[in-house]
Design a protein around this motif. Structure first.
Motif, mmCIF file in Angstrom:
data_model
loop_
_atom_site.group_PDB
_atom_site.id
_atom_site.type_symbol
_atom_site.label_atom_id
_atom_site.label_comp_id
_atom_site.label_asym_id
_atom_site.label_seq_id
_atom_site.Cartn_x
_atom_site.Cartn_y
_atom_site.Cartn_z
ATOM 1 N N ASN A 62 5.482 12.300 2.079
ATOM 2 C CA ASN A 62 4.728 11.504 1.110
ATOM 3 C C ASN A 62 3.407 11.012 1.684
ATOM 4 O O ASN A 62 2.401 10.957 0.988
ATOM 5 C CB ASN A 62 5.565 10.322 0.610
ATOM 6 C CG ASN A 62 6.708 10.748 -0.282
ATOM 7 O OD1 ASN A 62 6.732 11.864 -0.810
ATOM 8 N ND2 ASN A 62 7.675 9.880 -0.448
ATOM 9 N N GLY A 63 3.412 10.635 2.970
ATOM 10 C CA GLY A 63 2.173 10.201 3.622
ATOM 11 C C GLY A 63 1.163 11.328 3.717
ATOM 12 O O GLY A 63 -0.020 11.156 3.409
ATOM 13 N N LEU A 64 1.610 12.505 4.128
ATOM 14 C CA LEU A 64 0.717 13.669 4.217
ATOM 15 C C LEU A 64 0.188 14.063 2.839
ATOM 16 O O LEU A 64 -0.973 14.421 2.683
ATOM 17 C CB LEU A 64 1.445 14.854 4.865
ATOM 18 C CG LEU A 64 1.765 14.688 6.343
ATOM 19 C CD1 LEU A 64 2.723 15.779 6.810
ATOM 20 C CD2 LEU A 64 0.489 14.694 7.178
ATOM 21 N N ALA A 124 0.835 -1.205 0.000
ATOM 22 C CA ALA A 124 0.000 0.000 0.000
ATOM 23 C C ALA A 124 0.866 1.250 0.000
ATOM 24 O O ALA A 124 0.582 2.209 -0.721
ATOM 25 C CB ALA A 124 -0.934 -0.003 1.213
ATOM 26 N N ALA A 125 1.926 1.261 0.791
ATOM 27 C CA ALA A 125 2.830 2.419 0.831
ATOM 28 C C ALA A 125 3.482 2.652 -0.527
ATOM 29 O O ALA A 125 3.630 3.787 -0.970
ATOM 30 C CB ALA A 125 3.894 2.216 1.906
ATOM 31 N N LYS A 126 3.823 1.592 -1.194
ATOM 32 C CA LYS A 126 4.420 1.703 -2.526
ATOM 33 C C LYS A 126 3.384 2.197 -3.534
ATOM 34 O O LYS A 126 3.655 3.079 -4.340
ATOM 35 C CB LYS A 126 4.994 0.347 -2.943
ATOM 36 C CG LYS A 126 5.858 0.405 -4.164
ATOM 37 C CD LYS A 126 6.553 -0.924 -4.395
ATOM 38 C CE LYS A 126 7.480 -0.836 -5.571
ATOM 39 N NZ LYS A 126 8.193 -2.100 -5.800
ATOM 40 N N ARG A 127 2.185 1.649 -3.476
ATOM 41 C CA ARG A 127 1.116 2.037 -4.396
ATOM 42 C C ARG A 127 0.734 3.508 -4.226
ATOM 43 O O ARG A 127 0.453 4.204 -5.193
ATOM 44 C CB ARG A 127 -0.107 1.137 -4.182
ATOM 45 C CG ARG A 127 -1.230 1.377 -5.195
ATOM 46 C CD ARG A 127 -2.440 0.464 -4.954
ATOM 47 N NE ARG A 127 -3.146 0.863 -3.746
ATOM 48 C CZ ARG A 127 -3.180 0.184 -2.602
ATOM 49 N NH1 ARG A 127 -2.543 -0.957 -2.478
ATOM 50 N NH2 ARG A 127 -3.849 0.629 -1.559
ATOM 51 N N LEU A 128 0.760 4.008 -2.991
ATOM 52 C CA LEU A 128 0.385 5.394 -2.699
ATOM 53 C C LEU A 128 1.562 6.365 -2.825
ATOM 54 O O LEU A 128 1.436 7.535 -2.507
ATOM 55 C CB LEU A 128 -0.204 5.487 -1.289
ATOM 56 C CG LEU A 128 -1.525 4.773 -1.090
ATOM 57 C CD1 LEU A 128 -1.884 4.715 0.392
ATOM 58 C CD2 LEU A 128 -2.622 5.447 -1.885
ATOM 59 N N ASN A 129 2.718 5.847 -3.276
ATOM 60 C CA ASN A 129 3.941 6.641 -3.423
ATOM 61 C C ASN A 129 4.430 7.218 -2.094
ATOM 62 O O ASN A 129 5.034 8.285 -2.061
ATOM 63 C CB ASN A 129 3.773 7.760 -4.459
ATOM 64 C CG ASN A 129 3.658 7.210 -5.854
ATOM 65 O OD1 ASN A 129 4.411 6.312 -6.221
ATOM 66 N ND2 ASN A 129 2.729 7.731 -6.617
ATOM 67 N N ILE A 130 4.168 6.524 -1.009
ATOM 68 C CA ILE A 130 4.686 6.937 0.290
ATOM 69 C C ILE A 130 6.124 6.460 0.432
ATOM 70 O O ILE A 130 6.985 7.178 0.916
ATOM 71 C CB ILE A 130 3.810 6.391 1.436
ATOM 72 C CG1 ILE A 130 2.425 7.045 1.351
ATOM 73 C CG2 ILE A 130 4.460 6.637 2.791
ATOM 74 C CD1 ILE A 130 1.393 6.447 2.277
#
Length: 109
Positions: free
Chosen positions: A38-40, A6-12
């Motif tokens: 990236n998370g924000l 998920a972190a990779k998919r969301l570019n986090i």
């Protein structure tokens, strides 16, 4: 691995290269700030404002990795991070106390 996907998919996070994440590895300040930025950004909650300093005010700004530059610039200029003793120490590891201070800065805006 679901969280990492998920972190990779969301570019986090893109991991450390070669499709690896290394969850037990120490984290540098620039890695922490990039993950936070990236998370924000992924949830549309980047802080606004320009209450901080420009990166050019810090003696070690040129040691920021290209992939971390935008994150550190944004968080610095928005006042979320402030450096220490005229330095950012982007390649140094971070402490829990430093992370707590960054989160406090975000939550009190």
């Amino acid at each position: 691995t679901g969280y990492l996907a998920a972190a990779k998919r969301l570019n986090i996070s893109k991991g450390v290269g070669n499709n690896m994440f290394e969850p037990e590895k120490d984290i540098t300040r620039q890695e922490m700030f990039t993950l936070l930025y990236n998370g924000l950004k992924a949830i549309g909650k980047l802080p606004e404002g320009t209450s901080g300093k420009p990166l050019s005010d810090f003696a070690d700004a040129d040691s920021i990795a290209p992939w971390a530059y935008d994150a550190m610039k944004y968080l610095m200029e928005s006042g979320i991070i402030s450096g220490n003793g005229g330095k950012l120490n982007p390649t140094g590891t971070t402490t829990r106390g430093e992370m707590a201070q960054v989160l406090y800065n975000l939550l009190t805006r």
